[in-house]
Design an enzyme around this catalytic site. Structure first.
Site, PDB file in Angstrom:
ATOM      1  CB  SER A 142      -0.950  -0.050   1.204  1.00 47.47           C
ATOM      2  OG  SER A 142      -1.978   0.894   1.080  1.00 47.47           O
ATOM      3  CD  GLU A 236      -5.587  -4.719  -3.543  1.00 49.50           C
ATOM      4  OE1 GLU A 236      -5.245  -3.596  -3.142  1.00 49.50           O
ATOM      5  OE2 GLU A 236      -4.798  -5.669  -3.668  1.00 49.50           O
ATOM      6  CG  HIS A 266      -5.360  -2.799   0.404  1.00 46.90           C
ATOM      7  ND1 HIS A 266      -4.765  -2.283  -0.723  1.00 46.90           N
ATOM      8  CD2 HIS A 266      -4.766  -2.179   1.452  1.00 46.90           C
ATOM      9  CE1 HIS A 266      -3.860  -1.381  -0.382  1.00 46.90           C
ATOM     10  NE2 HIS A 266      -3.839  -1.308   0.944  1.00 46.90           N
TER      11      HIS A 266
END
Length: 295
Positions: A142, A236, A266
């Protein structure tokens, strides 16, 4: 099987209501991401790197002279060594190398470019420990994936040696949130939504431009970067960030690989004990890192 297993993780996430305060958000991520604990056979050692707490991990039989340098996700505002301990240590096991997880400074207390400064300092720290740049894999999920890319472009621009390879999981590389999947995947992503990301981006950026290449590496010059593996789940909102960054890397003549894992959410590696796809993706990343660092 993958679809049934991921529903169990979705149920886990739904059992913890979304908090509103920053303190509660940080605690929720630490709790939900560390729910399965860590393997008993891995050794952990605390470290201090510049301003930051950090942690070594080493699985039995791993090569301590090669290192996976990892930056956690959490939108630059949350996440920690605790939240990602299982993911990092199992990736090290899969790659057969030591890991160093770094708790870089978080926003809004420490906005851009504090996290980038900490990432660069961590890489320099490893070099100072006598670990060759080519024996380091840089990684993150991320926000940590975007941070890894930004760090590499900055190292290149400074004329510094680059890591041997990079592994990016569900990378957030566009703080402008212009990817189409921000909308097309909104109904199936249980974690990441546009309004939430806009809040995180604002906290991280402060007065910086969201199109700044060091904040949003999708807009950076990506030439001369090392081989890079990007993994993302099909469920996602950040799917297009992963697809677009691999396209940009490829257009810059970087050896880049994209793995899209069906049904996955995610940073699904965080729940690998519950997900066969999490264990498989970790094994794939380990093989990639092992192949490139062996050179």
């Amino acid at each position: 099987m993958s679809g049934r297993e991921i529903e169990g993780v979705r149920t886990l996430l739904a059992s913890l209501p979304r908090p509103t305060s920053l303190t509660e958000r940080r605690e929720r991520l630490d709790t939900v991401a560390s729910v399965d604990g860590v393997a008993a056979d891995i050794s952990f050692e605390p470290e201090t790197v510049g301003h930051c707490e950090a942690e070594w991990s080493l699985a039995p039989g791993s090569d301590a002279s090669r290192v996976l340098l990892f930056f956690h996700g959490g939108g630059y505002c949350s996440g920690s060594i605790r939240s990602h301990r299982r993911m990092v240590s199992e990736a090290g096991r899969a790659a057969g190398i030591r890991t160093l997880a770094v708790a870089y400074r978080l926003a809004p207390e420490n906005p851009f470019p504090a996290a980038l400064e900490d990432a660069l300092a961590a890489f320099e720290y490893l070099l100072g420990r006598g670990i060759g740049a080519g024996h380091i894999a840089i990684s993150g999920d991320s926000a940590g994936g975007g941070l890894s890319l930004a760090a590499m472009t900055r190292l290149r621009d400074l004329g510094k040696p680059l890591p041997g390879c990079a592994w990016l999981v569900s990378p957030w590389v566009d703080l402008e949130m212009s990817g189409a999947s921000m909308d097309t995947k909104d109904a199936v992503d249980p974690l990441i939504h546009r309004e939430y990301l806009q809040e995180l981006a604002s906290s991280y950026l402060g007065r910086a431009n969201p199109l700044s290449p060091l904040a949003s590496p999708l807009y950076a010059d990506l030439s001369r970067l090392p081989p890079t593996l990007v993994q993302v789940g099909s469920a996602e909102t950040l799917l297009d960030d992963a697809v677009r960054i691999v396209g940009r890397l490829g257009a810059a003549d970087v050896a880049a690989s994209l793995e899209v894992w069906p049904h996955m959410i995610h940073a699904w590696h965080l729940w690998s004990p519950r997900l066969r796809a999490g264990r498989q993706a970790t094994a794939s990343a380990g093989a990639f890192i092992k192949r490139h660092l062996a050179r």
